[in-house]
Scaffold this active site. Sequence first.
Site, PDB file in Angstrom:
ATOM      1  N   VAL A 130       0.809  -1.227   0.000  1.00 62.31           N
ATOM      2  CA  VAL A 130       0.000   0.000   0.000  1.00 62.31           C
ATOM      3  C   VAL A 130       0.841   1.276   0.000  1.00 62.31           C
ATOM      4  O   VAL A 130       0.327   2.354  -0.262  1.00 62.31           O
ATOM      5  CB  VAL A 130      -1.013   0.054   1.183  1.00 62.31           C
ATOM      6  CG1 VAL A 130      -2.044  -1.039   1.086  1.00 62.31           C
ATOM      7  CG2 VAL A 130      -0.307   0.060   2.521  1.00 62.31           C
TER       8      VAL A 130
ATOM      9  N   SER B 272      -7.271   4.370  15.256  1.00 62.39           N
ATOM     10  CA  SER B 272      -7.006   3.709  16.535  1.00 62.39           C
ATOM     11  C   SER B 272      -7.359   4.698  17.638  1.00 62.39           C
ATOM     12  O   SER B 272      -7.409   5.914  17.392  1.00 62.39           O
ATOM     13  CB  SER B 272      -5.500   3.377  16.611  1.00 62.39           C
ATOM     14  OG  SER B 272      -5.124   3.056  17.936  1.00 62.39           O
TER      15      SER B 272
ATOM     16  N   ILE C 251      -7.232  -4.649  20.910  1.00 64.08           N
ATOM     17  CA  ILE C 251      -7.908  -5.816  20.340  1.00 64.08           C
ATOM     18  C   ILE C 251      -6.909  -6.972  20.400  1.00 64.08           C
ATOM     19  O   ILE C 251      -5.821  -6.904  19.827  1.00 64.08           O
ATOM     20  CB  ILE C 251      -8.323  -5.546  18.868  1.00 64.08           C
ATOM     21  CG1 ILE C 251      -9.152  -4.251  18.755  1.00 64.08           C
ATOM     22  CG2 ILE C 251      -9.090  -6.750  18.313  1.00 64.08           C
ATOM     23  CD1 ILE C 251     -10.409  -4.183  19.605  1.00 64.08           C
TER      24      ILE C 251
ATOM     25  N   ALA D 211       0.826   9.539  15.384  1.00 63.80           N
ATOM     26  CA  ALA D 211       0.697  10.654  14.436  1.00 63.80           C
ATOM     27  C   ALA D 211      -0.030  10.190  13.174  1.00 63.80           C
ATOM     28  O   ALA D 211      -0.904  10.888  12.650  1.00 63.80           O
ATOM     29  CB  ALA D 211       2.080  11.205  14.097  1.00 63.80           C
ATOM     30  N   SER D 212       0.306   8.990  12.709  1.00 70.43           N
ATOM     31  CA  SER D 212      -0.330   8.501  11.464  1.00 70.43           C
ATOM     32  C   SER D 212      -1.816   8.236  11.693  1.00 70.43           C
ATOM     33  O   SER D 212      -2.655   8.552  10.843  1.00 70.43           O
ATOM     34  CB  SER D 212       0.363   7.218  10.967  1.00 70.43           C
ATOM     35  OG  SER D 212       0.048   6.112  11.796  1.00 70.43           O
ATOM     36  N   LYS D 213      -2.159   7.691  12.848  1.00 71.44           N
ATOM     37  CA  LYS D 213      -3.569   7.346  13.100  1.00 71.44           C
ATOM     38  C   LYS D 213      -4.411   8.597  13.346  1.00 71.44           C
ATOM     39  O   LYS D 213      -5.588   8.642  13.007  1.00 71.44           O
ATOM     40  CB  LYS D 213      -3.678   6.362  14.275  1.00 71.44           C
ATOM     41  CG  LYS D 213      -3.056   4.985  13.990  1.00 71.44           C
ATOM     42  CD  LYS D 213      -3.782   4.253  12.871  1.00 71.44           C
ATOM     43  CE  LYS D 213      -3.293   2.830  12.672  1.00 71.44           C
ATOM     44  NZ  LYS D 213      -3.964   2.122  11.580  1.00 71.44           N
TER      45      LYS D 213
ATOM     46  N   TYR E 254       3.221   5.965  14.926  1.00 74.57           N
ATOM     47  CA  TYR E 254       1.904   5.324  14.832  1.00 74.57           C
ATOM     48  C   TYR E 254       0.809   6.301  15.254  1.00 74.57           C
ATOM     49  O   TYR E 254      -0.180   6.498  14.540  1.00 74.57           O
ATOM     50  CB  TYR E 254       1.916   4.087  15.739  1.00 74.57           C
ATOM     51  CG  TYR E 254       0.661   3.255  15.718  1.00 74.57           C
ATOM     52  CD1 TYR E 254       0.390   2.405  14.656  1.00 74.57           C
ATOM     53  CD2 TYR E 254      -0.257   3.301  16.774  1.00 74.57           C
ATOM     54  CE1 TYR E 254      -0.763   1.620  14.646  1.00 74.57           C
ATOM     55  CE2 TYR E 254      -1.401   2.524  16.771  1.00 74.57           C
ATOM     56  CZ  TYR E 254      -1.647   1.685  15.710  1.00 74.57           C
ATOM     57  OH  TYR E 254      -2.786   0.909  15.699  1.00 74.57           O
TER      58      TYR E 254
HETATM   59  N1  LIG Z   1      -4.788  -5.102  17.279  1.00 76.44           N
HETATM   60  C1  LIG Z   1      -5.076  -3.961  17.907  1.00 76.44           C
HETATM   61  O1  LIG Z   1      -5.130  -3.878  19.139  1.00 76.44           O
HETATM   62  C2  LIG Z   1      -5.353  -2.709  17.090  1.00 76.44           C
HETATM   63  C3  LIG Z   1      -5.879  -1.594  17.756  1.00 76.44           C
HETATM   64  C4  LIG Z   1      -6.156  -0.432  17.026  1.00 76.44           C
HETATM   65  C5  LIG Z   1      -5.894  -0.385  15.674  1.00 76.44           C
HETATM   66  N2  LIG Z   1      -5.380  -1.483  15.053  1.00 76.44           N
HETATM   67  C6  LIG Z   1      -5.120  -1.361  13.614  1.00 76.44           C
HETATM   68  O2  LIG Z   1      -5.795  -2.399  12.926  1.00 76.44           O
HETATM   69  C7  LIG Z   1      -5.058  -2.758  11.762  1.00 76.44           C
HETATM   70  C8  LIG Z   1      -4.825  -4.260  11.760  1.00 76.44           C
HETATM   71  O3  LIG Z   1      -4.154  -4.614  12.940  1.00 76.44           O
HETATM   72  P1  LIG Z   1      -3.863  -6.136  13.338  1.00 76.44           P
HETATM   73  O4  LIG Z   1      -3.803  -6.185  14.810  1.00 76.44           O
HETATM   74  O5  LIG Z   1      -4.779  -7.027  12.576  1.00 76.44           O
HETATM   75  O6  LIG Z   1      -2.353  -6.279  12.814  1.00 76.44           O
HETATM   76  P2  LIG Z   1      -1.724  -7.337  11.798  1.00 76.44           P
HETATM   77  O7  LIG Z   1      -0.246  -7.079  11.828  1.00 76.44           O
HETATM   78  O8  LIG Z   1      -2.201  -8.697  12.095  1.00 76.44           O
HETATM   79  O9  LIG Z   1      -2.328  -6.870  10.390  1.00 76.44           O
HETATM   80  C9  LIG Z   1      -1.769  -5.859   9.608  1.00 76.44           C
HETATM   81  C10 LIG Z   1      -1.657  -6.376   8.177  1.00 76.44           C
HETATM   82  O10 LIG Z   1      -1.178  -5.301   7.354  1.00 76.44           O
HETATM   83  C11 LIG Z   1      -0.271  -5.882   6.420  1.00 76.44           C
HETATM   84  N3  LIG Z   1       0.643  -4.860   5.910  1.00 76.44           N
HETATM   85  C12 LIG Z   1       1.681  -4.270   6.551  1.00 76.44           C
HETATM   86  N4  LIG Z   1       2.335  -3.457   5.698  1.00 76.44           N
HETATM   87  C13 LIG Z   1       1.691  -3.527   4.506  1.00 76.44           C
HETATM   88  C14 LIG Z   1       1.909  -2.915   3.248  1.00 76.44           C
HETATM   89  N5  LIG Z   1       2.929  -2.084   3.031  1.00 76.44           N
HETATM   90  N6  LIG Z   1       1.055  -3.205   2.239  1.00 76.44           N
HETATM   91  C15 LIG Z   1       0.019  -4.075   2.432  1.00 76.44           C
HETATM   92  N7  LIG Z   1      -0.224  -4.692   3.601  1.00 76.44           N
HETATM   93  C16 LIG Z   1       0.617  -4.420   4.620  1.00 76.44           C
HETATM   94  C17 LIG Z   1       0.470  -6.954   7.217  1.00 76.44           C
HETATM   95  O11 LIG Z   1       1.088  -7.910   6.363  1.00 76.44           O
HETATM   96  C18 LIG Z   1      -0.656  -7.532   8.059  1.00 76.44           C
HETATM   97  O12 LIG Z   1      -1.244  -8.645   7.413  1.00 76.44           O
HETATM   98  C19 LIG Z   1      -3.791  -1.910  11.765  1.00 76.44           C
HETATM   99  O13 LIG Z   1      -3.974  -0.767  10.959  1.00 76.44           O
HETATM  100  C20 LIG Z   1      -3.665  -1.518  13.225  1.00 76.44           C
HETATM  101  O14 LIG Z   1      -2.963  -0.309  13.391  1.00 76.44           O
HETATM  102  C21 LIG Z   1      -5.090  -2.639  15.719  1.00 76.44           C
END
Ligand SMILES: NC(=O)c1ccc[n+]([C@@H]2O[C@H](COP(=O)([O-])OP(=O)(O)OC[C@H]3O[C@@H](n4cnc5c(N)ncnc54)[C@H](O)[C@@H]3O)[C@@H](O)[C@H]2O)c1
Length: 251
Positions: free
Chosen positions: A62, A142, A188, A157-159, A155
């Site tokens: 991405v 987030s 989560i 700042a981006s969110k 993170y």
């Molecule tokens: N798990 C939590 O507690 C939580 C809380 C708030 C927000 N989030 C957000 O939710 C989203 C998913 O989190 P998650 O816990 O499932 O993490 P995860 O690491 O399991 O999933 C993230 C996915 O993004 C993919 N990814 C990374 N860089 C990429 C790139 N350049 N191009 C395409 N894909 C890419 C990874 O391969 C991975 O499969 C993230 O944006 C995270 O910031 C997670």
Amino acid sequence: MELKSKNAIITGGGGAIGSEIARRFLEEGACVIIADNNQKALDSVYDKLRGMGDIFTKVVDVSSESSVNDLVDFAEKQFSGGRIDVLANVAGIGPFKKFIDTDTETFQRVMDINLKGTFMASRMVSNKMMSTGGGSIINMSSTNGILAEEGLVSYNASKAAIILLSKTMALELGKYNIRVNSVCPGWIRTELQDKAGLPKEMIDNYIKKIPLGRAGKTTEVADLFVFLASDRSSFITGTEIVIDGGQICQE
Ligand SMILES: NC(=O)c1ccc[n+]([C@@H]2O[C@H](COP(=O)([O-])OP(=O)(O)OC[C@H]3O[C@@H](n4cnc5c(N)ncnc54)[C@H](O)[C@@H]3O)[C@@H](O)[C@H]2O)c1
């Protein structure tokens, strides 16, 4: 079936939350493209979900404009009528580093994936949605986009930027019937985190801050994505929805 005959792209669909969103979208009748930069993760998600409906996988980085362009071209070819109804921007990374130790490369990489990736995919897909009658774009932010957490400067700042990116898009795209919202999960719990073996003390301290007394489940976040993708949320745009068990009420 909330998403019957809707066509949806999910970036980060190989990950814990993204793959659960894909599963729920399929259950609700959507045709889904699961996109991720991790081929192995895509294969494993495909193995788990195949048989549930119309499902495609696509490798995408991405942070690369040409790669995102390929994804959108692929979607137009695979989806009936070339229509993209839903884009869920879920791909994201969040390396832990104190502000003072964060080198520019790390900061840039987080911005490129989390923010620029969301911007590019949204802009390319919006261009298509504008000529097909609209759609729903759901951007993963987030609670870290609302309140700061130490050690996650890039993170956070981006969110935070994703929330205002989404609001601005909502302002400009409403007239095309394109809705844009962001989702702000708190903690989560995922398989990856469990495998990483978070220290018990850290888990206990975190849970103390959550009025509901537990971490969230991936399926709870996925259900919110289903709602925002569906016509049930037809008057909701330009907002951020917090899903955190009440954690940030009190911080
Ligand atoms: N798990 C939590 O507690 C939580 C809380 C708030 C927000 N989030 C957000 O939710 C989203 C998913 O989190 P998650 O816990 O499932 O993490 P995860 O690491 O399991 O999933 C993230 C996915 O993004 C993919 N990814 C990374 N860089 C990429 C790139 N350049 N191009 C395409 N894909 C890419 C990874 O391969 C991975 O499969 C993230 O944006 C995270 O910031 C997670």
